[in-house]
Design a protein around this motif. Structure first.
Motif, PDB file in Angstrom:
ATOM      1  N   GLU A 186     135.100  38.435 -30.210  1.00 36.47           N
ATOM      2  CA  GLU A 186     135.425  39.766 -30.711  1.00 36.47           C
ATOM      3  C   GLU A 186     136.905  40.040 -30.481  1.00 36.47           C
ATOM      4  OE1 GLU A 186     131.947  42.833 -30.466  1.00 36.47           O
ATOM      5  OE2 GLU A 186     132.350  42.104 -28.436  1.00 36.47           O
ATOM      6  N   PHE A 187     137.376  41.116 -31.077  1.00 40.44           N
ATOM      7  CA  PHE A 187     138.734  41.572 -30.837  1.00 40.44           C
ATOM      8  C   PHE A 187     138.759  42.390 -29.547  1.00 40.44           C
ATOM      9  CE2 PHE A 187     138.737  40.812 -35.382  1.00 40.44           C
ATOM     10  CZ  PHE A 187     139.950  40.140 -35.543  1.00 40.44           C
ATOM     11  N   VAL A 188     139.868  42.319 -28.837  1.00 41.79           N
ATOM     12  CA  VAL A 188     140.040  43.065 -27.594  1.00 41.79           C
ATOM     13  C   VAL A 188     141.212  44.024 -27.768  1.00 41.79           C
ATOM     14  CG1 VAL A 188     140.428  42.926 -25.104  1.00 41.79           C
ATOM     15  CG2 VAL A 188     139.291  41.038 -26.295  1.00 41.79           C
ATOM     16  N   GLY A 189     140.956  45.305 -27.581  1.00 42.24           N
ATOM     17  CA  GLY A 189     142.011  46.309 -27.591  1.00 42.24           C
ATOM     18  C   GLY A 189     142.549  46.474 -26.188  1.00 42.24           C
ATOM     19  N   LEU A 190     143.874  46.486 -26.059  1.00 43.58           N
ATOM     20  CA  LEU A 190     144.539  46.581 -24.756  1.00 43.58           C
ATOM     21  C   LEU A 190     145.610  47.663 -24.795  1.00 43.58           C
ATOM     22  CD1 LEU A 190     145.080  42.745 -24.375  1.00 43.58           C
ATOM     23  CD2 LEU A 190     143.353  44.101 -23.174  1.00 43.58           C
ATOM     24  N   CYS A 191     145.951  48.180 -23.627  1.00 49.04           N
ATOM     25  CA  CYS A 191     147.029  49.159 -23.491  1.00 49.04           C
ATOM     26  C   CYS A 191     147.909  48.723 -22.330  1.00 49.04           C
ATOM     27  CB  CYS A 191     146.458  50.557 -23.241  1.00 49.04           C
ATOM     28  SG  CYS A 191     147.737  51.821 -23.086  1.00 49.04           S
ATOM     29  N   ALA A 192     149.199  48.502 -22.603  1.00 49.15           N
ATOM     30  CA  ALA A 192     150.123  47.989 -21.580  1.00 49.15           C
ATOM     31  C   ALA A 192     150.229  48.918 -20.371  1.00 49.15           C
ATOM     32  CB  ALA A 192     151.511  47.764 -22.191  1.00 49.15           C
ATOM     33  N   GLU A 193     150.191  50.218 -20.592  1.00 52.35           N
ATOM     34  CA  GLU A 193     150.342  51.170 -19.489  1.00 52.35           C
ATOM     35  C   GLU A 193     149.080  51.300 -18.640  1.00 52.35           C
ATOM     36  OE1 GLU A 193     153.175  52.418 -22.748  1.00 52.35           O
ATOM     37  OE2 GLU A 193     151.120  51.710 -22.649  1.00 52.35           O
ATOM     38  N   PHE A 194     147.956  50.818 -19.162  1.00 49.46           N
ATOM     39  CA  PHE A 194     146.681  50.847 -18.440  1.00 49.46           C
ATOM     40  C   PHE A 194     146.086  49.435 -18.473  1.00 49.46           C
ATOM     41  CE2 PHE A 194     147.328  55.189 -19.798  1.00 49.46           C
ATOM     42  CZ  PHE A 194     146.902  55.941 -18.717  1.00 49.46           C
ATOM     43  N   PRO A 195     146.653  48.498 -17.702  1.00 42.11           N
ATOM     44  CA  PRO A 195     146.231  47.098 -17.788  1.00 42.11           C
ATOM     45  C   PRO A 195     144.780  46.845 -17.383  1.00 42.11           C
ATOM     46  CG  PRO A 195     147.750  47.414 -15.960  1.00 42.11           C
ATOM     47  CD  PRO A 195     147.721  48.697 -16.732  1.00 42.11           C
ATOM     48  N   GLY A 196     144.157  47.767 -16.703  1.00 41.49           N
ATOM     49  CA  GLY A 196     142.766  47.586 -16.293  1.00 41.49           C
ATOM     50  C   GLY A 196     141.754  47.968 -17.358  1.00 41.49           C
ATOM     51  N   LEU A 197     142.215  48.516 -18.472  1.00 40.70           N
ATOM     52  CA  LEU A 197     141.314  48.960 -19.532  1.00 40.70           C
ATOM     53  C   LEU A 197     141.333  47.989 -20.705  1.00 40.70           C
ATOM     54  CD1 LEU A 197     142.210  52.768 -19.724  1.00 40.70           C
ATOM     55  CD2 LEU A 197     140.352  51.692 -18.446  1.00 40.70           C
ATOM     56  N   SER A 198     140.185  47.843 -21.351  1.00 40.67           N
ATOM     57  CA  SER A 198     140.100  47.052 -22.583  1.00 40.67           C
ATOM     58  C   SER A 198     138.907  47.546 -23.382  1.00 40.67           C
ATOM     59  CB  SER A 198     139.965  45.562 -22.273  1.00 40.67           C
ATOM     60  OG  SER A 198     138.756  45.298 -21.598  1.00 40.67           O
ATOM     61  N   TRP A 199     138.866  47.167 -24.667  1.00 44.50           N
ATOM     62  CA  TRP A 199     137.766  47.569 -25.535  1.00 44.50           C
ATOM     63  C   TRP A 199     137.458  46.416 -26.482  1.00 44.50           C
ATOM     64  CZ3 TRP A 199     134.908  51.911 -25.194  1.00 44.50           C
ATOM     65  CH2 TRP A 199     133.994  52.155 -26.218  1.00 44.50           C
ATOM     66  N   LEU A 200     136.210  45.980 -26.487  1.00 51.40           N
ATOM     67  CA  LEU A 200     135.767  44.903 -27.373  1.00 51.40           C
ATOM     68  C   LEU A 200     135.133  45.470 -28.627  1.00 51.40           C
ATOM     69  CD1 LEU A 200     134.072  42.537 -24.783  1.00 51.40           C
ATOM     70  CD2 LEU A 200     136.126  42.035 -26.096  1.00 51.40           C
TER      71      LEU A 200
END
Length: 106
Positions: free
Chosen positions: A18-32
């Motif tokens: 799947e695709f993974v959404g990431l945010c540089a300012e919140f490295p502990g978060l992701s969304w598949l």
């Protein structure tokens, strides 16, 4: 702070399929998500919720990278031998050491 002002990216995960959404300012978060746009939307929504929760609890909310000011200067420590070698290469090319290193980083 608007959650849309943070730095997002979407990558494909072979492991998850799947695709993974990431945010540089919140490295502990992701969304598949199976779709790229859903991964982006998912990570943006979760960041928005986290920002709201941090504010509600009186916690510090990270500043978006896009809002930060950069001087264009940073220091790097390298071995003296490498420093000498780079200085020689810069002199041979008739450019400053700063220019040589900046060009290599680009």
């Amino acid at each position: 702070m608007n959650a849309q002002h943070y730095t997002y990216r979407v990558i494909w995960s072979e492991e998850d399929g799947e695709f993974v959404g990431l945010c540089a300012e919140f490295p502990g978060l992701s969304w598949l998500a199976p779709k790229m746009e859903d991964a982006l939307g998912g990570i943006a929504r979760i960041v928005g919720r986290v920002v709201r929760d941090l504010r509600k609890q009186g916690e510090t909310v990270p500043e978006p990278i896009s809002a930060r000011r950069y001087s264009g200067r940073f220091q790097v420590r390298i071995p003296p031998q490498r420093h000498r070698l780079l200085a020689v290469q810069a002199a041979e090319q008739g450019i400053s050491l700063n220019r040589l290193v900046s060009d290599r980083l680009a």
